[in-house]
Design a protein around this motif. Structure first.
Motif, PDB file in Angstrom:
ATOM      1  N   PRO A  78       1.132   8.877  -9.777  1.00 21.32           N
ATOM      2  CA  PRO A  78       0.601   7.559  -9.413  1.00 21.32           C
ATOM      3  C   PRO A  78      -0.925   7.497  -9.432  1.00 21.32           C
ATOM      4  O   PRO A  78      -1.502   6.418  -9.485  1.00 21.32           O
ATOM      5  N   ALA A  89      -2.887   5.038  -6.239  1.00 19.74           N
ATOM      6  CA  ALA A  89      -1.481   5.037  -5.809  1.00 19.74           C
ATOM      7  C   ALA A  89      -1.184   4.003  -4.727  1.00 19.74           C
ATOM      8  O   ALA A  89      -0.111   3.419  -4.700  1.00 19.74           O
ATOM      9  N   PHE A  90      -2.143   3.782  -3.833  1.00 15.91           N
ATOM     10  CA  PHE A  90      -1.841   2.909  -2.675  1.00 15.91           C
ATOM     11  C   PHE A  90      -2.433   1.516  -2.844  1.00 15.91           C
ATOM     12  O   PHE A  90      -2.473   0.735  -1.901  1.00 15.91           O
ATOM     13  N   GLU A 112       3.551   2.099  -2.122  1.00 13.27           N
ATOM     14  CA  GLU A 112       3.949   3.366  -1.518  1.00 13.27           C
ATOM     15  C   GLU A 112       4.786   4.151  -2.536  1.00 13.27           C
ATOM     16  O   GLU A 112       5.970   3.857  -2.738  1.00 13.27           O
ATOM     17  N   PRO A 113       4.154   5.136  -3.173  1.00 14.21           N
ATOM     18  CA  PRO A 113       4.853   5.887  -4.232  1.00 14.21           C
ATOM     19  C   PRO A 113       6.145   6.541  -3.758  1.00 14.21           C
ATOM     20  O   PRO A 113       7.079   6.693  -4.532  1.00 14.21           O
ATOM     21  N   LEU A 114       6.202   6.915  -2.470  1.00 16.62           N
ATOM     22  CA  LEU A 114       7.406   7.610  -1.999  1.00 16.62           C
ATOM     23  C   LEU A 114       8.649   6.729  -2.120  1.00 16.62           C
ATOM     24  O   LEU A 114       9.752   7.234  -2.298  1.00 16.62           O
ATOM     25  N   PRO A 174      -8.945   9.402   2.164  1.00 19.70           N
ATOM     26  CA  PRO A 174      -7.613   9.076   2.684  1.00 19.70           C
ATOM     27  C   PRO A 174      -6.894   7.988   1.882  1.00 19.70           C
ATOM     28  O   PRO A 174      -5.669   7.949   1.871  1.00 19.70           O
ATOM     29  N   GLU A 175      -7.641   7.106   1.224  1.00 18.61           N
ATOM     30  CA  GLU A 175      -6.966   6.004   0.543  1.00 18.61           C
ATOM     31  C   GLU A 175      -6.829   6.237  -0.955  1.00 18.61           C
ATOM     32  O   GLU A 175      -6.606   5.291  -1.727  1.00 18.61           O
ATOM     33  N   CYS A 176      -7.004   7.493  -1.362  1.00 19.53           N
ATOM     34  CA  CYS A 176      -6.842   7.847  -2.767  1.00 19.53           C
ATOM     35  C   CYS A 176      -5.561   8.668  -2.910  1.00 19.53           C
ATOM     36  O   CYS A 176      -5.241   9.465  -2.027  1.00 19.53           O
ATOM     37  N   GLY A 177      -4.857   8.494  -4.006  1.00 23.28           N
ATOM     38  CA  GLY A 177      -3.675   9.315  -4.242  1.00 23.28           C
ATOM     39  C   GLY A 177      -4.048  10.560  -5.025  1.00 23.28           C
ATOM     40  O   GLY A 177      -4.889  10.503  -5.935  1.00 23.28           O
ATOM     41  N   TYR A 178      -3.479  11.690  -4.643  1.00 16.92           N
ATOM     42  CA  TYR A 178      -3.792  12.938  -5.344  1.00 16.92           C
ATOM     43  C   TYR A 178      -2.554  13.664  -5.859  1.00 16.92           C
ATOM     44  O   TYR A 178      -2.678  14.604  -6.615  1.00 16.92           O
ATOM     45  N   LEU A 179      -1.386  13.270  -5.362  1.00 18.89           N
ATOM     46  CA  LEU A 179      -0.187  14.047  -5.679  1.00 18.89           C
ATOM     47  C   LEU A 179       0.497  13.523  -6.939  1.00 18.89           C
ATOM     48  O   LEU A 179       0.329  12.368  -7.321  1.00 18.89           O
TER      49      LEU A 179
END
Lengths: 719, 87
Positions: free
Chosen positions: A178, A182-183, A188-190, A219-224
């Protein structure tokens, strides 16, 4: 566009889907068992399921899953659509509509346990024995005979897991990254991962390579990112549909190409087994809490479940109309933008009229460019109005459910006939007609139709008929709600009206006048107040709502044969063709749709009646002469009918001749609401701006003639 | 130091969670997080926890998440971040 807005679209599409399903059910009930019809229902439920998953409405998703499972069995022919099964399917639809409404409004989801049980019973109960029988011969070495479908499925799982390599190697590999955004918009990618597992996917690894240190992390960045494996049996479209509402570039989908070499025999045995059972894919993807067995089901892959995502300009339509192959391309437009356009076109019409007037003043009224402009303006206006037009279907499609509920509540049997559902009418009308219409339908079933035994005793069929129709009639839309019930009991209506003090005991009323008493505030004839209708707060409100839309409501009733309520509504509330007249120092517009003729009367055509009544003889028929000036309190108007112009109009209450000073012109005017800008005035339907910039009031012909009508009946009584 | 995680660990909660964990790390002791009250958790907070887990490992601090609520355990497993609840 943020997630809320996308979700909004999802719910709009749900609405459309539900409406389309209701149409499909009507076809099914009429005996049309076309596979495309049941496919249509399946697709709608499937789309709702997809969206529900994407937006985290788990209860809705779980419910649609079960529903879809049953529908899939029907569409692939495993189950025959018997009337009893159709009842289950339609019943489940009502619960689905409640689910969607609850998800949309953030309410508690409806109690669906009983319906889920019915769905499961319908899907499983009927298939299990057949499955067991068919399974027996093929199940020899690997799988024990079972008469329980669930057991069969779990065994499938065991076997498939033991052959893990085979399907995994042959299945889908999905890389879901994502990324930093992502957010964005509350995504919410999950939830998407969750949906993949519902499809039978398994998250194999979480890639933390991009994950910075705790110090550096934003905190507001997606890394996974994740690697997910999915069974080969899952359709590519189904996987892509999970990401339908997001950026498609976040996924990379590849198919494993290794040969399923291992333990081919036992897998083949499974294939045979599944073939004989004809287990549909939907059952295989049953969402058991641990990732379900990736069973390589050769069962019919979901046919036409989802169109390829890439090909669509707009979000997927959840409502593919039955058998309508080449779907018209559509875009969604913010209603505010549309209204602004409509308003601007209205202003353009006014400006064009002003220009025409100025040119005429300068002896240039005849130039051809002016008539071209007028032509274009009118066409532009009609086209703009057509954008706002919607088929009545959006309203009518909700009616079958109302009828079903009423049948349940009253114990009556009702057949619903719908005509003219594709009749188009302005969006405002469509939006606001629902409530009055619902009330009329409830009344028709509750008060109109008799109980089945009474009907039979009266020589009617046990099943009552409620007919709902919409049609264009001379520039208006007429919606009719008719029933073949007992009709209005006029003696009872009159007695009740006297009891309620609405009329005097010695009042002499025509049948029509008695019928109209049911619109009086506080009137109710139901012997017992029921849940369905009959609180006595209904019909007056219905009439008010209709009038607020510029409409009229009429009743026709024959005792013992039924009643018919017809609502006559303007197609659009924005423009009308009118005759511009002068009364005293005021200018009025009389809607052309009401005008029968205009004339300057001879003395002989006029007869005096009572102290200040005048009748006009129109080729043998007498119509009352109404002085607009008297009704609206205008000074300086012509009083002598022979010096004035009489405009014969047709209203709800018959004809009348409106007395005006002169006729100025006839043209199209843009209606400006008095209610919105000032307040409602009896006898005035609205206002408009004329070519010279002055405001003119639009006469409410129905209101004026209704006074005339009363005047005549009073005079007739006196005579 | 035992820190009780809040019920809602959605994206907006990630910044505060990061700060809490940084403070806890800075204090130098073993960090125990009580996840029994967690009712909602998203990727943003899970990745902060994963980053904290890595940071603790680097600093050779004891880092544990205990009493994981069903939702927490479910989401950690879903995201293949089971190491968070393995300890």
């Amino acid at each position: 566009m943020d997630l809320d807005a996308i979700q909004q679209i999802f719910f709009q599409e749900c609405e459309e889907g539900l409406a389309a399903m209701e149409g499909n059910f009507a076809q099914l009930r009429d005996g049309d068992r076309d596979s495309e019809t049941i496919n249509g229902v399946f697709r709608c439920v499937h789309s709702i399921k997809g969206g529900a998953g994407a937006f985290g409405h788990e209860r809705l998703q779980a419910y649609t899953h079960q529903y879809e499972t049953l529908l899939d069995l029907i569409r692939n022919g495993t189950l025959e659509l018997t009337p009893a099964l159709l009842d289950v399917v339609v019943g489940a639809f009502d619960v689905l509509a409640d689910h969607v409404a609850a998800a949309r409004d953030g309410d508690t989801p409806p109690a669906d346990a009983a319906m889920l049980e019915r769905l499961m019973a319908a899907a499983g109960g009927d298939t299990a024995p057949a499955a067991a029988k068919a399974a027996a011969p093929a199940a020899a070495p690997v799988v024990a005979i079972s008469d329980d479908f669930d057991d069969l499925m779990s065994m499938l799982g065991d076997v498939a897991q033991s052959e893990d390599g085979a399907d995994a190697a042959n299945g889908w590999r999905l890389r879901f990254a994502p990324g930093a955004k992502a957010f964005e918009h509350g995504a919410e990618p999950l939830l998407l991962l969750r949906e993949l597992t519902m499809l039978g996917g398994k998250v194999t690894t979480c890639d933390r390579a991009e994950l910075p240190t705790l110090e550096a992390i934003e905190p507001e960045c997606g890394y996974l990112a994740w690697d997910v494996s999915l069974p080969a049996s899952v359709a590519e479209d189904d996987i892509r549909a999970v990401f339908e509402f997001g950026d498609p570039s976040v996924i990379t989908l590849t198919r494993g190409d290794a040969e399923p070499a291992m333990a081919e025999d036992s897998v083949d045995a499974l294939f045979d087994l599944l073939d004989s059972v004809a287990a549909p894919a939907a059952i295989v993807e049953e969402p058991t809490p641990p990732p379900p067995a990736p069973a390589p089901a050769p069962a019919p892959a979901p046919v036409a479940v989802a169109e390829p995502v890439e090909e669509k300009a707009a979000p997927r339509s959840a409502a593919p109309s039955p058998a309508a192959a080449p779907a018209a391309q559509t875009i969604r437009v913010d209603l505010d933008k549309l209204d602004r356009l409509v308003n601007l076109v209205g202003e353009l019409v006014i400006t064009q009229a002003m220009l025409a007037q100025r040119l005429a003043e300068n002896q240039m009224g005849g130039i051809s460019e002016l008539s071209d402009l007028e032509h274009l303006t009118r066409e532009l206006q009609e086209s703009t109005m057509a954008i706002r037009a919607q088929p009545m279907k959006t309203v009518f499609s909700r009616v079958p459910r109302i009828i079903r509920e009423l049948e349940g509540e009253t114990g009556k049997r009702v057949r619903l006939d719908i005509e003219g559902e594709m009749t188009e009418v302005d969006k405002t009308v469509v939006e606001r007609i629902g409530e009055p219409l619902t009330h009329l339908i409830r009344n028709a079933v509750d008060h109109g139709l008799e109980m089945p035994d009474v009907r039979v005793a009266n020589g009617k069929s046990a099943e009552g008929v409620v007919r709902l129709s919409a049609a264009h009639q001379s520039g208006r839309i007429v919606i009719t709600v008719a029933d073949d019930g007992q009709g209005i009991n006029r003696a009872r209506v009159k007695a009740k009206a006297i009891e309620k003090g609405i009329i005097l005991p010695d009042a002499v009323l025509s049948e029509e006048e008695i019928d109209n008493l049911i619109f009086a505030p506080g009137f109710s004839t139901a012997a017992a107040i029921t849940n369905v209708s009959g609180r006595g707060v209904g019909m007056d409100v219905v009439r008010k709502n209709i009038q607020a839309l510029g409409g009229r409501i009429g009743i026709q009733s024959r005792e013992g044969f039924g009643s018919s309520f017809s609502l006559s509504l303007p197609l659009t509330l924005a423009v009308l063709d009118g005759m511009i007249v002068t009364v005293g120092d005021q200018t009025f517009v009389i809607p052309l749709s009401h005008i029968v003729e205009s004339l300057r009367p001879d003395e002989v055509a006029l007869s005096r009646l009572g102290p200040d009544g005048t009748l006009l003889d129109v080729r043998g028929a007498y119509v009352p002469v109404l002085r607009i000036a008297d009704y609206l309190g205008i000074d300086g108007a012509e009083r002598n009918a022979t010096d004035a112009v009489l405009i014969v109009v047709e209203g709800d209450h018959g004809q009348a001749a409106l007395l005006v000073d002169t006729i100025q012109d006839q043209r199209q005017v843009v209606v400006k609401s008095l209610e919105a800008n000032y307040q409602a005035i009896d006898g005035v339907a609205g206002a408009t701006i004329l070519g010279d910039g002055r405001v003119a009031l639009i006469a409410d012909v129905d209101a004026l003639t209704s006074r005339g009508g009363r005047f005549v009946s009073r005079s007739a009584l006196a005579a | 130091m035992t820190i009780a995680l809040p019920a809602v660990l959605d994206t907006p909660a990630a910044a505060a969670l990061r700060q809490t964990l940084r403070d806890a790390m800075a204090a130098g002791g073993p960090v125990t997080l009580d996840a029994s009250a967690v009712e909602r958790i998203g990727q943003a907070c899970l990745q902060v926890l994963a980053a904290a887990e890595a940071a603790a490992e680097d600093a050779e601090l004891d880092f544990r998440i205990v009493g994981a609520s069903p939702v927490f355990a479910d989401m950690a497993t879903l995201a293949a971040l089971d190491t968070l609840i393995a300890a």
